[in-house]
Design a protein around this motif. Structure first.
Motif, PDB file in Angstrom:
ATOM      1  N   LEU A   1       0.847  -1.191   0.000  1.00 58.43           N
ATOM      2  CA  LEU A   1       0.000   0.000   0.000  1.00 58.43           C
ATOM      3  C   LEU A   1       0.881   1.239   0.000  1.00 58.43           C
ATOM      4  O   LEU A   1       0.681   2.162  -0.793  1.00 58.43           O
ATOM      5  N   VAL A   2       1.850   1.282   0.910  1.00 55.68           N
ATOM      6  CA  VAL A   2       2.863   2.345   0.922  1.00 55.68           C
ATOM      7  C   VAL A   2       4.216   1.704   1.181  1.00 55.68           C
ATOM      8  O   VAL A   2       4.311   0.637   1.797  1.00 55.68           O
ATOM      9  N   ARG A   3       5.268   2.358   0.710  1.00 54.30           N
ATOM     10  CA  ARG A   3       6.630   1.847   0.877  1.00 54.30           C
ATOM     11  C   ARG A   3       7.412   2.759   1.817  1.00 54.30           C
ATOM     12  O   ARG A   3       7.344   3.987   1.708  1.00 54.30           O
ATOM     13  N   GLN A   4       8.158   2.150   2.717  1.00 58.00           N
ATOM     14  CA  GLN A   4       9.007   2.889   3.645  1.00 58.00           C
ATOM     15  C   GLN A   4       9.942   3.833   2.881  1.00 58.00           C
ATOM     16  O   GLN A   4      10.570   3.452   1.897  1.00 58.00           O
ATOM     17  N   GLY A   5      10.015   5.094   3.337  1.00 57.79           N
ATOM     18  CA  GLY A   5      10.922   6.064   2.740  1.00 57.79           C
ATOM     19  C   GLY A   5      10.326   6.896   1.631  1.00 57.79           C
ATOM     20  O   GLY A   5      10.970   7.842   1.155  1.00 57.79           O
ATOM     21  N   THR A   6       9.100   6.598   1.222  1.00 56.97           N
ATOM     22  CA  THR A   6       8.470   7.380   0.152  1.00 56.97           C
ATOM     23  C   THR A   6       7.725   8.577   0.735  1.00 56.97           C
ATOM     24  O   THR A   6       7.334   8.573   1.899  1.00 56.97           O
TER      25      THR A   6
END
Length: 248
Positions: free
Chosen positions: A56-61
């Motif tokens: 769903l979301v990526r770390q660091g984005t």
């Protein structure tokens, strides 16, 4: 029979209406009136489907939106400098992903679907603008953030001081309570996450998780069939979560 509706419900077709959603009384806009709900629904992007294992979301984005889980479930994970993955939370229907990114505007964790799921995307700039005009919505947003902080504090205490048995009992009771809050059975539910994910979340080895599950079954505290868990003795689990390791 276990009620799977928390995991299998899909959003209605046509125009999105928060008032028609079974999770409305547990979701972010709790307390909004009919007209306010319409204004809230107007900023929501159409519910987005995700498959098991999909990000769903990526770390660091960069952070742009919050996501309300409409159906299914997710795990929240962080990858450390040694490229080891640690599960920090599991998200159930009506819970909000992305709150940890509001301050720095960067996602500190990744969020991964544990099963086929839907989310409602809330572009944060639109949400902020609307919350300025709707004090009840701003209060609900603050409440969600406060709950997130409280949950992190509780988890830190649990992992710092509790025995392995107490951690497992507390985890099962927490899942039970969260299902009950949504109107589902507190005695039977699916655990969509793997035992390895549970171990990562609780700070336990996979072998320890499997051993504890087997021990709880022998003591007739729980019954497991596939991913379905039935809590057979809630008072005993509550005592175990309070008292720690009390083998019998």
């Amino acid at each position: 029979m276990t009620d799977h509706s928390a995991h299998q419900a899909s959003p209605p077709t046509g125009q999105l209406q928060c008032q028609g959603c079974s999770l409305c009384t547990h979701c972010l806009p709790l307390g909004l009136g009919p007209e306010e709900l319409k204004r809230f629904a107007a900023i929501i992007d159409r519910p987005r489907p995700l498959k098991r294992g999909e990000l769903l979301v990526r770390q660091g984005t960069p952070f742009t939106s919050l996501y309300v889980v409409r159906s299914g479930s997710f795990k929240q994970v962080v990858v450390d400098s040694g490229y080891r993955e640690h599960v920090t939370h599991f998200l159930l229907p009506s819970e909000v992903a992305g709150l940890d990114a509001v301050g720095e505007a960067i996602h500190a964790t990744s969020v991964v679907a544990l099963e086929s799921s839907f989310v409602c995307e809330l572009p944060f700039t639109s949400l902020e603008a609307l919350s300025d005009r709707l004090p009840a919505l701003r209060g609900a947003l603050y409440r969600c953030m406060s709950q997130e902080l409280h949950r992190d504090q509780r988890l830190h205490c649990l992992l710092s001081f509790a025995t392995a048995e107490r951690r497992m009992a507390s985890f099962l009771l927490d899942m039970s309570a969260r299902h009950a809050e949504r109107g589902y059975s507190p005695f039977g539910f699916q655990l969509a996450m793997s035992r390895a994910d549970i171990g990562s979340f609780l700070g336990l080895a996979l072998e320890t998780v499997s051993r504890l599950m087997s021990r709880f079954q022998r003591r007739r505290l729980i019954a497991i069939e596939g991913r379905e868990v039935s809590l057979l003795d809630l008072p005993a689990l509550e005592a175990l979560a309070e008292q720690g390791d009390t083998r019998r």
